[in-house]
Design a protein around this motif. Structure first.
Motif, mmCIF file in Angstrom:
data_model
loop_
_atom_site.group_PDB
_atom_site.id
_atom_site.type_symbol
_atom_site.label_atom_id
_atom_site.label_comp_id
_atom_site.label_asym_id
_atom_site.label_seq_id
_atom_site.Cartn_x
_atom_site.Cartn_y
_atom_site.Cartn_z
ATOM 1 N N ASP A 29 -10.745 14.755 -18.043
ATOM 2 C CA ASP A 29 -10.350 14.693 -16.647
ATOM 3 C C ASP A 29 -10.925 13.239 -16.452
ATOM 4 O O ASP A 29 -10.992 12.870 -14.989
ATOM 5 C CB ASP A 29 -10.604 15.661 -15.793
ATOM 6 C CG ASP A 29 -12.121 15.762 -15.671
ATOM 7 O OD1 ASP A 29 -12.879 14.996 -16.063
ATOM 8 O OD2 ASP A 29 -12.730 16.708 -14.984
ATOM 9 N N ASN A 30 -11.416 12.565 -16.940
ATOM 10 C CA ASN A 30 -12.045 10.937 -16.840
ATOM 11 C C ASN A 30 -11.557 10.055 -17.465
ATOM 12 O O ASN A 30 -11.607 9.782 -18.829
ATOM 13 C CB ASN A 30 -13.670 11.048 -17.035
ATOM 14 C CG ASN A 30 -14.340 9.930 -16.466
ATOM 15 O OD1 ASN A 30 -13.857 8.957 -15.876
ATOM 16 N ND2 ASN A 30 -15.557 9.952 -16.509
ATOM 17 N N ALA A 31 -10.749 9.272 -16.900
ATOM 18 C CA ALA A 31 -9.934 8.105 -17.607
ATOM 19 C C ALA A 31 -10.720 7.107 -18.289
ATOM 20 O O ALA A 31 -10.595 6.600 -19.348
ATOM 21 C CB ALA A 31 -8.891 7.271 -16.645
ATOM 22 N N ALA A 32 -12.267 7.031 -17.827
ATOM 23 C CA ALA A 32 -13.116 6.194 -18.513
ATOM 24 C C ALA A 32 -13.386 6.456 -19.922
ATOM 25 O O ALA A 32 -13.956 5.780 -20.682
ATOM 26 C CB ALA A 32 -14.295 6.284 -17.870
ATOM 27 N N ASP A 33 -13.040 7.665 -20.273
ATOM 28 C CA ASP A 33 -13.466 8.286 -21.687
ATOM 29 C C ASP A 33 -12.405 7.574 -22.745
ATOM 30 O O ASP A 33 -12.606 7.750 -23.921
ATOM 31 C CB ASP A 33 -13.123 9.663 -21.864
ATOM 32 C CG ASP A 33 -14.397 10.593 -21.035
ATOM 33 O OD1 ASP A 33 -15.231 9.852 -20.679
ATOM 34 O OD2 ASP A 33 -14.018 11.770 -20.844
ATOM 35 N N LEU A 34 -11.481 6.870 -22.139
ATOM 36 C CA LEU A 34 -10.354 6.440 -23.025
ATOM 37 C C LEU A 34 -10.350 5.020 -23.182
ATOM 38 O O LEU A 34 -10.599 4.331 -22.237
ATOM 39 C CB LEU A 34 -8.916 6.953 -22.387
ATOM 40 C CG LEU A 34 -8.534 8.570 -22.247
ATOM 41 C CD1 LEU A 34 -7.296 8.634 -21.829
ATOM 42 C CD2 LEU A 34 -8.923 9.142 -23.781
ATOM 43 N N ALA A 35 -10.104 4.332 -24.237
ATOM 44 C CA ALA A 35 -10.117 2.742 -24.311
ATOM 45 C C ALA A 35 -8.816 2.269 -23.621
ATOM 46 O O ALA A 35 -7.909 2.843 -23.606
ATOM 47 C CB ALA A 35 -9.832 2.400 -25.842
ATOM 48 N N GLY A 36 -9.061 1.284 -22.910
ATOM 49 C CA GLY A 36 -8.038 0.504 -22.199
ATOM 50 C C GLY A 36 -7.477 1.138 -20.925
ATOM 51 O O GLY A 36 -6.584 0.744 -20.248
ATOM 52 N N ALA A 37 -8.552 2.050 -20.279
ATOM 53 C CA ALA A 37 -8.085 2.719 -19.050
ATOM 54 C C ALA A 37 -8.140 1.634 -17.914
ATOM 55 O O ALA A 37 -7.513 2.046 -16.889
ATOM 56 C CB ALA A 37 -9.134 3.669 -18.664
ATOM 57 N N ASP A 38 -8.540 0.498 -18.259
ATOM 58 C CA ASP A 38 -8.609 -0.313 -16.962
ATOM 59 C C ASP A 38 -7.406 -1.506 -17.195
ATOM 60 O O ASP A 38 -7.509 -2.492 -16.403
ATOM 61 C CB ASP A 38 -9.852 -1.142 -16.741
ATOM 62 C CG ASP A 38 -10.792 -0.093 -16.310
ATOM 63 O OD1 ASP A 38 -10.513 0.973 -15.296
ATOM 64 O OD2 ASP A 38 -12.017 0.061 -16.572
ATOM 65 N N GLU A 39 -6.715 -1.399 -18.109
ATOM 66 C CA GLU A 39 -5.691 -2.286 -18.543
ATOM 67 C C GLU A 39 -4.277 -2.172 -17.582
ATOM 68 O O GLU A 39 -4.043 -1.217 -17.371
ATOM 69 C CB GLU A 39 -5.228 -2.282 -20.131
ATOM 70 C CG GLU A 39 -6.204 -2.613 -20.836
ATOM 71 C CD GLU A 39 -6.384 -4.331 -20.749
ATOM 72 O OE1 GLU A 39 -5.494 -5.026 -20.611
ATOM 73 O OE2 GLU A 39 -7.572 -4.830 -20.998
ATOM 74 N N PRO A 40 -4.027 -3.090 -16.660
ATOM 75 C CA PRO A 40 -2.795 -2.914 -16.023
ATOM 76 C C PRO A 40 -1.666 -2.738 -16.766
ATOM 77 O O PRO A 40 -1.142 -3.291 -17.651
ATOM 78 C CB PRO A 40 -2.799 -4.258 -15.083
ATOM 79 C CG PRO A 40 -4.118 -4.810 -15.449
ATOM 80 C CD PRO A 40 -4.600 -4.528 -16.724
ATOM 81 N N PHE A 41 -0.893 -1.883 -16.084
ATOM 82 C CA PHE A 41 0.433 -1.274 -16.827
ATOM 83 C C PHE A 41 1.273 -2.669 -16.319
ATOM 84 O O PHE A 41 1.365 -3.395 -15.365
ATOM 85 C CB PHE A 41 1.037 -0.187 -16.085
ATOM 86 C CG PHE A 41 0.378 0.989 -16.624
ATOM 87 C CD1 PHE A 41 0.306 1.532 -17.853
ATOM 88 C CD2 PHE A 41 -0.187 1.810 -15.428
ATOM 89 C CE1 PHE A 41 -0.472 2.427 -18.249
ATOM 90 C CE2 PHE A 41 -0.849 3.038 -15.970
ATOM 91 C CZ PHE A 41 -1.213 3.384 -17.237
ATOM 92 N N THR A 42 2.236 -2.915 -17.432
ATOM 93 C CA THR A 42 3.056 -4.155 -17.266
ATOM 94 C C THR A 42 4.490 -3.653 -16.598
ATOM 95 O O THR A 42 5.174 -4.557 -15.980
ATOM 96 C CB THR A 42 3.245 -4.905 -18.257
ATOM 97 O OG1 THR A 42 3.887 -3.885 -19.331
ATOM 98 C CG2 THR A 42 1.876 -5.369 -18.803
ATOM 99 N N ALA A 43 4.764 -2.549 -16.650
ATOM 100 C CA ALA A 43 6.088 -1.973 -16.208
ATOM 101 C C ALA A 43 5.827 -0.638 -16.006
ATOM 102 O O ALA A 43 5.036 0.186 -16.509
ATOM 103 C CB ALA A 43 7.293 -2.254 -17.162
ATOM 104 N N ILE A 44 6.986 -0.023 -15.107
ATOM 105 C CA ILE A 44 7.027 1.510 -15.122
ATOM 106 C C ILE A 44 8.407 1.886 -14.895
ATOM 107 O O ILE A 44 9.355 1.069 -14.547
ATOM 108 C CB ILE A 44 6.323 1.760 -13.802
ATOM 109 C CG1 ILE A 44 6.334 3.322 -13.408
ATOM 110 C CG2 ILE A 44 7.236 1.344 -12.551
ATOM 111 C CD1 ILE A 44 5.508 3.937 -12.437
ATOM 112 N N THR A 45 8.791 3.046 -15.736
ATOM 113 C CA THR A 45 10.209 3.361 -15.777
ATOM 114 C C THR A 45 10.158 4.849 -16.182
ATOM 115 O O THR A 45 9.252 5.600 -16.536
ATOM 116 C CB THR A 45 10.919 2.805 -17.092
ATOM 117 O OG1 THR A 45 12.286 2.833 -17.055
ATOM 118 C CG2 THR A 45 10.156 3.039 -18.314
ATOM 119 N N TYR A 46 11.271 5.397 -16.054
ATOM 120 C CA TYR A 46 11.683 6.905 -16.303
ATOM 121 C C TYR A 46 12.657 7.005 -17.451
ATOM 122 O O TYR A 46 13.159 7.896 -17.828
ATOM 123 C CB TYR A 46 11.899 7.782 -15.279
ATOM 124 C CG TYR A 46 13.234 7.342 -14.419
ATOM 125 C CD1 TYR A 46 14.654 7.269 -14.842
ATOM 126 C CD2 TYR A 46 12.936 6.435 -13.325
ATOM 127 C CE1 TYR A 46 15.688 6.974 -14.047
ATOM 128 C CE2 TYR A 46 13.900 6.147 -12.412
ATOM 129 C CZ TYR A 46 15.313 6.257 -12.896
ATOM 130 O OH TYR A 46 16.752 5.769 -12.078
#
Length: 515
Positions: A29-46
């Protein structure tokens, strides 16, 4: 602030939507446990077909794991879903309790919360949403120098003057926030939008608070297995606008107005009302009123004081009531009572709404009327307007397939006491056979004086109506061509098929087309 995996997780957790984050064997439940958690998303889509490197994918609706085949090769950065898909992707998954709510929140954040840069007005009701929205946009455009955007069931406008045909009354949340961002970037100060019951049913406006909201009226509509199972559900969904606005404009004669006022009181939302008054001044008390005057226009008042005396291009008392609602909304967001901007009401024209054509012994109205209330209101209006000419009324109509099944009987009930002939014709459908729908509608005709027939070809159905008028040349014939307006397509088997357009067919048959 750019949207990252960590920021997305924090946002969803704050709204009690996040269950956990899963990437392979790592459940956290902690995103900091994953690599790249602070990298901005470049796009969003469904849409999985639109995934590019750095994309956040929102998995909504009837999503299948198969859709993610080879998705890692496209560069998926993360996905949000109600189900984890670690068996088919190495990307981290934000697992949530409600994907549609989560998508709305994530979309708003990805696009930089454009609603905070706009004054947003939301309008709901069974009838009059589109007209009221166009009225409000016209006033706000006049007041702000053309800086009012519009989301409507007819058109969307993101720059104050360019209109593009819309697909939905209220856009999907991700599309709505993307369009809001474009509008804000275009320098818009206001956004006027229709808010459908489905928008609340499927969370298209979740997390969005309107600076001013309007609840115009309510009557049964959109009742079907895939929309609202009951009228209670339909009304409940529409009532949600009351809890999600800062001030509410309410039709004083609206059914269940007392319940809506209770909603407003529970949410500490102030309420102002609007109404149409009779020519003698008698009628429901309201804060904003439209009062017919001797010059065939309307005197609009606020708390008994004149706002202005306007002649509307859009005919009908129901449109005067919509104009009163628009004035109330404009005042709620800061337009001064004495502003010349209100004169913009006089010049509002809506494609496919109350389009009026004349030729010889024929008068035609092309309109989007598509349920009991709108059909009855239109039929009453024309029979009253032309009463001294003893008109015949011919209605050309159909009803959509697969949804809103209550409309089929409603349209007939709204038309049959005014019509001499009803010609039933094609409308949009996906799975249901149109001929079955039209036979069902024909079965609802109980008025023995009404002649009815079926012509699946919509253009030929209108031609039949014109031929009927020619056959009765000794009388005025009023043609009511309703349901499709100026749409240049008909949905057949779920796909758009080209169509000339009701307005174009009428103008062609009336000899009114420009060379």
């Amino acid at each position: 602030m750019a949207l990252t995996l960590a920021a997305a997780a924090e946002l969803l957790d704050r709204h009690h939507l996040l269950r956990e984050i899963i990437q392979g064997d790592c459940w956290t439940d902690n995103a900091a446990d994953l690599a790249g958690a602070d990298e901005p998303f470049t796009a969003i889509t469904y849409d999985t077909r639109k995934v590019t490197p750095g994309t956040l994918l929102c998995c909504k609706g009837r999503f299948k794991a198969d859709y993610l085949t080879d998705i890692d090769q496209a560069g998926l950065a993360a996905y949000m879903a109600e189900t984890e898909y670690s068996a088919v992707t190495r990307a981290p998954g934000l697992i949530v309790n409600d994907a549609r709510k989560a998508m709305s929140l994530l979309s708003a954040e990805f696009y930089g919360r454009p609603q905070d840069e706009l004054t947003v007005i939301g309008i709901t009701g069974t009838k009059g949403k589109t007209t009221t929205a166009y009225f409000v946009q016209a006033v706000l455009n006049a007041y702000s120098g053309g800086r009012a955007a519009l989301f409507s069931s007819v058109d969307n406008c993101l720059d104050g003057h360019t209109y593009a045909e819309s697909d939905l009354t209220t856009p999907e949340s991700m599309d709505a926030f993307r369009m809001m961002r474009e509008a804000a970037n275009n320098g818009m100060r206001y956004l006027v939008m229709e808010v459908s019951s489905q928008a609340y049913k499927v969370e298209r406006v979740y997390g969005l608070t309107f600076d001013a909201g309007a609840f115009l009226n309510i009557s049964p509509d959109h009742i079907s297995a895939i929309e609202h199972p009951t009228f209670e559900d339909y009304l409940y969904c529409k009532r949600q606008i009351t809890h999600n606005c800062r001030t509410l404009v309410l039709g004083a004669d609206c059914d269940h107005a007392d319940l809506i006022r209770q909603d407003a009181q529970a949410s500490n939302v102030p309420v102002t009302t609007f109404a149409l008054h009779a020519a003698d001044g008698h009628g429901t008390h309201a804060d904003f009123v439209a009062l017919p005057d001797a010059s065939s226009g309307y005197l609009f008042q606020e708390q008994g004081k004149a706002i202005g005396d306007f002649s509307l291009e859009l005919e009908g008392e129901f449109n005067a009531a919509n104009a009163a609602a628009a004035i109330a909304l404009s005042r709620a967001v800061g337009v001064p009572a004495g502003s010349e901007a209100f004169r913009a009401l006089e010049h509002v024209h809506i494609p496919g709404r109350m389009e009026h054509y004349e030729s010889g012994n024929m008068v035609a109205y092309v309109d989007y009327a598509h349920n009991y209330v709108s059909t009855k209101t239109l039929a009453e209006f024309v029979t009253h307007k032309y009463a001294d000419r003893n008109p015949r009324v011919v209605v050309v109509t159909g009803s959509v397939g697969d949804k809103a099944v209550d409309r089929r009987e409603g349209i007939i009930k709204g038309a049959q006491d005014y019509a001499d002939r009803i010609i039933l014709t094609a409308e949009d459908t996906v799975h249901e056979r149109m001929i079955d729908i039209l036979h069902e509608m024909q079965g609802y005709i109980t008025n023995p004086r009404v002649v009815s027939d079926i012509e699946l070809d919509r253009a030929k159905a209108i031609e039949k109506a014109v031929e009927d008028a020619h056959a009765h040349a000794d009388r005025l014939t009023i043609l009511l061509v309703i349901g499709k307006g100026e749409e240049r397509w008909i949905k057949v088997d779920g796909k758009h098929a080209p169509y000339e357009g009701d307005d174009h067919v009428v103008k062609r048959l009336f000899g009114l087309l420009n060379d």
